[in-house]
Design an enzyme around this catalytic site. Structure first.
Site, PDB file in Angstrom:
ATOM      1  N   SER A 244       0.846  -1.190   0.000  1.00  0.00           N
ATOM      2  CA  SER A 244       0.000   0.000   0.000  1.00  0.00           C
ATOM      3  C   SER A 244       0.881   1.240   0.000  1.00  0.00           C
ATOM      4  O   SER A 244       1.620   1.485   0.960  1.00  0.00           O
ATOM      5  CB  SER A 244      -0.900  -0.001   1.235  1.00  0.00           C
TER       6      SER A 244
ATOM      7  N   HIS B 272      -0.956  -1.224  -4.518  1.00  0.00           N
ATOM      8  CA  HIS B 272      -2.243  -0.875  -3.915  1.00  0.00           C
ATOM      9  C   HIS B 272      -2.270   0.632  -3.650  1.00  0.00           C
ATOM     10  O   HIS B 272      -1.414   1.163  -2.928  1.00  0.00           O
ATOM     11  CB  HIS B 272      -2.423  -1.662  -2.614  1.00  0.00           C
TER      12      HIS B 272
ATOM     13  N   ASP C 280      -4.437   3.769  -2.219  1.00  0.00           N
ATOM     14  CA  ASP C 280      -5.569   4.116  -1.351  1.00  0.00           C
ATOM     15  C   ASP C 280      -6.037   5.538  -1.603  1.00  0.00           C
ATOM     16  O   ASP C 280      -5.342   6.494  -1.269  1.00  0.00           O
ATOM     17  CB  ASP C 280      -5.149   3.977   0.121  1.00  0.00           C
TER      18      ASP C 280
ATOM     19  N   MET D 250      -8.599   8.396  -0.640  1.00  0.00           N
ATOM     20  CA  MET D 250      -9.502   8.800   0.451  1.00  0.00           C
ATOM     21  C   MET D 250      -9.962  10.237   0.218  1.00  0.00           C
ATOM     22  O   MET D 250      -9.157  11.084  -0.160  1.00  0.00           O
ATOM     23  CB  MET D 250      -8.774   8.726   1.793  1.00  0.00           C
TER      24      MET D 250
ATOM     25  N   HIS E 193      -7.980   1.354  -4.518  1.00  0.00           N
ATOM     26  CA  HIS E 193      -8.966   1.163  -3.448  1.00  0.00           C
ATOM     27  C   HIS E 193      -9.623   2.514  -3.148  1.00  0.00           C
ATOM     28  O   HIS E 193      -9.002   3.393  -2.562  1.00  0.00           O
ATOM     29  CB  HIS E 193      -8.230   0.590  -2.223  1.00  0.00           C
TER      30      HIS E 193
ATOM     31  N   MET F 167     -11.824   4.790  -1.207  1.00  0.00           N
ATOM     32  CA  MET F 167     -12.543   5.055   0.045  1.00  0.00           C
ATOM     33  C   MET F 167     -13.169   6.432  -0.121  1.00  0.00           C
ATOM     34  O   MET F 167     -12.745   7.417   0.506  1.00  0.00           O
ATOM     35  CB  MET F 167     -11.563   5.007   1.231  1.00  0.00           C
TER      36      MET F 167
ATOM     37  N   MET G 245     -11.876  -5.660   4.665  1.00  0.00           N
ATOM     38  CA  MET G 245     -11.037  -4.799   5.515  1.00  0.00           C
ATOM     39  C   MET G 245     -10.753  -5.518   6.831  1.00  0.00           C
ATOM     40  O   MET G 245     -11.672  -5.997   7.494  1.00  0.00           O
ATOM     41  CB  MET G 245     -11.724  -3.465   5.808  1.00  0.00           C
TER      42      MET G 245
ATOM     43  N   GLY H  23      -9.018   4.095   6.574  1.00  0.00           N
ATOM     44  CA  GLY H  23      -8.680   5.499   6.818  1.00  0.00           C
ATOM     45  C   GLY H  23      -7.215   5.734   7.146  1.00  0.00           C
ATOM     46  O   GLY H  23      -6.680   6.782   6.806  1.00  0.00           O
TER      47      GLY H  23
ATOM     48  N   ASP I 187      -7.002  -6.315   3.711  1.00  0.00           N
ATOM     49  CA  ASP I 187      -6.302  -5.034   3.777  1.00  0.00           C
ATOM     50  C   ASP I 187      -6.305  -4.520   5.207  1.00  0.00           C
ATOM     51  O   ASP I 187      -7.366  -4.262   5.786  1.00  0.00           O
ATOM     52  CB  ASP I 187      -7.030  -4.050   2.844  1.00  0.00           C
ATOM     53  N   GLY I 188      -5.079  -4.369   5.763  1.00  0.00           N
ATOM     54  CA  GLY I 188      -4.945  -3.768   7.085  1.00  0.00           C
ATOM     55  C   GLY I 188      -4.266  -4.681   8.084  1.00  0.00           C
ATOM     56  O   GLY I 188      -4.750  -5.788   8.333  1.00  0.00           O
TER      57      GLY I 188
HETATM   58  C1  DX5 Z   1      -6.369   1.604   5.223  1.00  0.00           C
HETATM   59  C2  DX5 Z   1      -5.846   1.299   3.842  1.00  0.00           C
HETATM   60  C3  DX5 Z   1      -4.771   0.267   3.832  1.00  0.00           C
HETATM   61  C4  DX5 Z   1      -3.550   0.629   4.645  1.00  0.00           C
HETATM   62  C5  DX5 Z   1      -2.883  -0.607   5.126  1.00  0.00           C
HETATM   63  O1  DX5 Z   1      -7.485   2.404   5.125  1.00  0.00           O
HETATM   64  O2  DX5 Z   1      -6.878   0.833   3.006  1.00  0.00           O
HETATM   65  O3  DX5 Z   1      -4.429  -0.095   2.495  1.00  0.00           O
HETATM   66  O4  DX5 Z   1      -2.628   1.397   3.933  1.00  0.00           O
HETATM   67  O5  DX5 Z   1      -1.809  -0.253   5.939  1.00  0.00           O
HETATM   68  P1  DX5 Z   1      -1.166  -1.248   6.996  1.00  0.00           P
HETATM   69  O6  DX5 Z   1      -0.620  -2.420   6.225  1.00  0.00           O
HETATM   70  O7  DX5 Z   1      -0.119  -0.406   7.625  1.00  0.00           O
HETATM   71  O8  DX5 Z   1      -2.248  -1.663   7.942  1.00  0.00           O
HETATM   72 ZN    ZN Z   2      -6.400  -0.105   1.011  1.00  0.00          ZN
END
Ligand code: DX5
Ligand code: ZN
Length: 215
Positions: free
Chosen positions: A6, A31, A33, A35, A64, A66, A135, A140, A174-175
């Site tokens: 990510s 990946h 993200d 937001m 991804h 969000m 998730m 976030g 993810d996470g």
């Molecule tokens: C969170 C994201 C993830 C995040 C994962 O909202 O969607 O992709 O970057 O980070 P780690 O691996 O640090 O939990």
């Molecule tokens: Zn993500």
């Protein structure tokens, strides 16, 4: 098991170089993200940034979203070079229309479920999906703890797919993924693991990715 670093945890002042570094370290997918500060309480980057860094790797870009209204912006992310677009089943857009616009453009479509959302929320759309993203933290922010109790959702989704004769559904988590937690994801039949902190904060990301793949 595929690993998708990510970029949320990368050095944003040199995002292109960070993508090259991940490419050389054995990342399977990138990946990204997105937001919007509305669907989640954080703001990252949008389609123009993804378009600018697209040329740094040929690996699939797993975007991804969000964001509250993915339908409004789907074409921008398609134009930016996304190979896979996932968006949340909890969003405000019409889900079917959003999936249709993504797939019509030859991009893979996935739905994402937040921790409090049951697996069954994606069942009405399974026929049209390439991927489901579960998730394993609240979306976030990077660097949160892995929620192992989300993993049974993968079994529920697989069972529903086989009941309906749907083959080849990819399941991603993810996470909170690291070499400590990935074995549990593998045992649950996960195909793709997103990892931010565990890869970017490692001294040697190639070793970190190899350790995760070896779980
Ligand atoms: C969170 C994201 C993830 C995040 C994962 O909202 O969607 O992709 O970057 O980070 P780690 O691996 O640090 O939990
Ligand atoms: Zn993500």
């Amino acid at each position: 098991m595929k690993i998708a670093p990510s970029l949320l945890s990368c050095d944003f002042s040199k995002m292109g170089e960070e993508i090259v570094r991940m490419d050389k370290s054995g990342a399977d997918w990138m990946h990204l993200d997105v937001m919007d500060g509305h669907f989640v309480p954080n703001i990252t980057f949008g389609a123009p940034v993804i378009k600018a860094v697209r040329r740094f790797s040929d690996r699939p870009f797993d975007v991804h979203l969000m964001i509250s209204d993915p339908l409004k912006y789907a074409e921008d992310f398609i134009g930016a070079g996304a190979d896979i677009i996932t968006f949340h089943v909890e969003c405000d857009s019409n889900i079917n229309e959003t999936i249709d616009i993504i797939r019509k453009n030859g991009v893979k479509a996935g739905l994402v479920i937040k921790p409090k959302t049951p697996a069954s929320a994606v069942f009405p759309y399974l026929d049209k999906l390439d991927l489901v993203l579960i998730m394993t933290v609240e979306p976030g922010f990077g660097g949160q703890s892995f929620m192992e109790d989300m993993l049974p959702k993968a079994g529920e989704i697989r069972a529903e797919c086989s009941r309906r004769g749907i083959d080849g559904m990819l399941i991603e988590v993810d996470g909170g993924i690291s070499d400590k937690t990935i074995a549990k994801a593998a045992a649950a039949g996960i195909d793709v693991c997103v990892a931010g902190t565990a890869v970017f904060k490692a001294k040697d990301p190639a070793k970190a990715i190899a350790a995760m793949k070896a779980y």
